[in-house]
Design a protein around this motif. Structure first.
Motif, PDB file in Angstrom:
ATOM      1  N   ILE A   5       0.830  -1.193   0.000  1.00 20.17           N
ATOM      2  CA  ILE A   5       0.000   0.000   0.000  1.00 20.17           C
ATOM      3  C   ILE A   5       0.868   1.248   0.000  1.00 20.17           C
ATOM      4  O   ILE A   5       0.562   2.225  -0.659  1.00 20.17           O
ATOM      5  N   TYR A   6       1.946   1.232   0.728  1.00 23.79           N
ATOM      6  CA  TYR A   6       2.840   2.379   0.840  1.00 23.79           C
ATOM      7  C   TYR A   6       4.163   2.035   0.177  1.00 23.79           C
ATOM      8  O   TYR A   6       4.576   0.886   0.178  1.00 23.79           O
ATOM      9  N   PRO A   7       4.826   3.032  -0.379  1.00 23.07           N
ATOM     10  CA  PRO A   7       6.116   2.737  -0.999  1.00 23.07           C
ATOM     11  C   PRO A   7       7.091   2.205   0.034  1.00 23.07           C
ATOM     12  O   PRO A   7       7.018   2.551   1.209  1.00 23.07           O
ATOM     13  N   VAL A   8       7.969   1.345  -0.413  1.00 23.97           N
ATOM     14  CA  VAL A   8       8.939   0.762   0.510  1.00 23.97           C
ATOM     15  C   VAL A   8       9.991   1.813   0.803  1.00 23.97           C
ATOM     16  O   VAL A   8      10.886   2.051   0.009  1.00 23.97           O
ATOM     17  N   THR A   9       9.841   2.460   1.954  1.00 28.10           N
ATOM     18  CA  THR A   9      10.809   3.479   2.354  1.00 28.10           C
ATOM     19  C   THR A   9      11.623   3.013   3.543  1.00 28.10           C
ATOM     20  O   THR A   9      12.492   3.717   4.008  1.00 28.10           O
ATOM     21  N   VAL A  10      11.311   1.832   4.013  1.00 30.07           N
ATOM     22  CA  VAL A  10      12.023   1.304   5.158  1.00 30.07           C
ATOM     23  C   VAL A  10      13.019   0.268   4.677  1.00 30.07           C
ATOM     24  O   VAL A  10      12.663  -0.732   4.102  1.00 30.07           O
ATOM     25  N   ASP A  11      14.273   0.555   4.872  1.00 33.65           N
ATOM     26  CA  ASP A  11      15.317  -0.401   4.575  1.00 33.65           C
ATOM     27  C   ASP A  11      15.700  -1.022   5.911  1.00 33.65           C
ATOM     28  O   ASP A  11      16.312  -0.378   6.753  1.00 33.65           O
ATOM     29  N   ALA A  31       2.498 -13.410  10.457  1.00 32.51           N
ATOM     30  CA  ALA A  31       1.603 -12.306  10.104  1.00 32.51           C
ATOM     31  C   ALA A  31       1.798 -11.096  11.008  1.00 32.51           C
ATOM     32  O   ALA A  31       1.702  -9.956  10.549  1.00 32.51           O
ATOM     33  N   LEU A  32       2.077 -11.308  12.289  1.00 31.23           N
ATOM     34  CA  LEU A  32       2.260 -10.192  13.214  1.00 31.23           C
ATOM     35  C   LEU A  32       3.503  -9.378  12.845  1.00 31.23           C
ATOM     36  O   LEU A  32       3.461  -8.151  12.799  1.00 31.23           O
ATOM     37  N   PHE A  33       4.598 -10.066  12.567  1.00 30.61           N
ATOM     38  CA  PHE A  33       5.812  -9.356  12.145  1.00 30.61           C
ATOM     39  C   PHE A  33       5.539  -8.595  10.853  1.00 30.61           C
ATOM     40  O   PHE A  33       5.950  -7.448  10.701  1.00 30.61           O
ATOM     41  N   ARG A  34       4.855  -9.222   9.916  1.00 29.73           N
ATOM     42  CA  ARG A  34       4.538  -8.596   8.633  1.00 29.73           C
ATOM     43  C   ARG A  34       3.698  -7.337   8.849  1.00 29.73           C
ATOM     44  O   ARG A  34       3.936  -6.302   8.233  1.00 29.73           O
ATOM     45  N   LYS A  41       6.540   0.840   7.512  1.00 28.44           N
ATOM     46  CA  LYS A  41       6.629   1.464   6.188  1.00 28.44           C
ATOM     47  C   LYS A  41       5.734   2.696   6.116  1.00 28.44           C
ATOM     48  O   LYS A  41       6.135   3.738   5.601  1.00 28.44           O
ATOM     49  N   LYS A  42       4.523   2.570   6.620  1.00 27.12           N
ATOM     50  CA  LYS A  42       3.582   3.687   6.609  1.00 27.12           C
ATOM     51  C   LYS A  42       4.128   4.858   7.429  1.00 27.12           C
ATOM     52  O   LYS A  42       4.134   6.001   6.978  1.00 27.12           O
ATOM     53  N   ALA A  43       4.587   4.556   8.649  1.00 26.25           N
ATOM     54  CA  ALA A  43       5.113   5.609   9.521  1.00 26.25           C
ATOM     55  C   ALA A  43       6.329   6.280   8.894  1.00 26.25           C
ATOM     56  O   ALA A  43       6.481   7.503   8.972  1.00 26.25           O
ATOM     57  N   SER A  44       7.176   5.501   8.260  1.00 27.16           N
ATOM     58  CA  SER A  44       8.361   6.055   7.623  1.00 27.16           C
ATOM     59  C   SER A  44       7.982   6.978   6.477  1.00 27.16           C
ATOM     60  O   SER A  44       8.538   8.073   6.338  1.00 27.16           O
ATOM     61  N   ALA A  45       7.024   6.545   5.669  1.00 27.12           N
ATOM     62  CA  ALA A  45       6.589   7.368   4.538  1.00 27.12           C
ATOM     63  C   ALA A  45       6.009   8.698   5.019  1.00 27.12           C
ATOM     64  O   ALA A  45       6.336   9.759   4.484  1.00 27.12           O
ATOM     65  N   LEU A  67       7.607   1.671  16.820  1.00 26.43           N
ATOM     66  CA  LEU A  67       7.477   0.419  16.065  1.00 26.43           C
ATOM     67  C   LEU A  67       8.807  -0.326  15.997  1.00 26.43           C
ATOM     68  O   LEU A  67       8.845  -1.555  16.117  1.00 26.43           O
ATOM     69  N   ILE A  68       9.898   0.402  15.830  1.00 23.46           N
ATOM     70  CA  ILE A  68      11.220  -0.231  15.821  1.00 23.46           C
ATOM     71  C   ILE A  68      11.503  -0.855  17.178  1.00 23.46           C
ATOM     72  O   ILE A  68      11.993  -1.986  17.269  1.00 23.46           O
ATOM     73  N   LYS A  69      11.167  -0.155  18.250  1.00 17.41           N
ATOM     74  CA  LYS A  69      11.341  -0.715  19.596  1.00 17.41           C
ATOM     75  C   LYS A  69      10.506  -1.981  19.760  1.00 17.41           C
ATOM     76  O   LYS A  69      10.963  -2.963  20.343  1.00 17.41           O
ATOM     77  N   GLU A  70       9.281  -1.949  19.248  1.00 17.16           N
ATOM     78  CA  GLU A  70       8.407  -3.121  19.359  1.00 17.16           C
ATOM     79  C   GLU A  70       8.972  -4.305  18.578  1.00 17.16           C
ATOM     80  O   GLU A  70       8.923  -5.437  19.050  1.00 17.16           O
TER      81      GLU A  70
END
Length: 79
Positions: A5-11, A31-34, A41-45, A67-70
């Motif tokens: 849905i969102y561009p891949v901005t998270v490397d 699925a949870l990790f996904r 990705k959304k937050a990064s965008a 999210l990264i902490k989680e």
């Protein structure tokens, strides 16, 4: 959230290098990790979107950090 849905901005290698190998294997099967990765990705965008107010970008940056902490917590619990 659907994939793509969102561009891949998270490397993952750049954002969380210590977890990129673990996560890349888990994204396909968990699925949870996904879902958390898609939220990341959304937050990064949004945190980089210059068309929204600075205060909103700051909030998305905070969400991205959480999210990264989680993800780190999730990996730690699953090992």
């Amino acid at each position: 959230m659907g994939i793509g849905i969102y561009p891949v901005t998270v490397d993952l290698i750049e954002e969380i290098p210590e977890l990129s190998d673990v996560l890349s294997g888990r994204i396909e099967t968990d699925a949870l990790f996904r879902e958390v990765i898609e939220d990341l990705k959304k937050a990064s965008a949004f945190s980089e979107d210059a068309s929204i107010a600075a205060s909103e970008r700051a909030e998305w940056t905070h969400i991205k950090s959480e999210l990264i902490k989680e993800l780190r917590r999730m990996v730690k619990r699953s090992q």
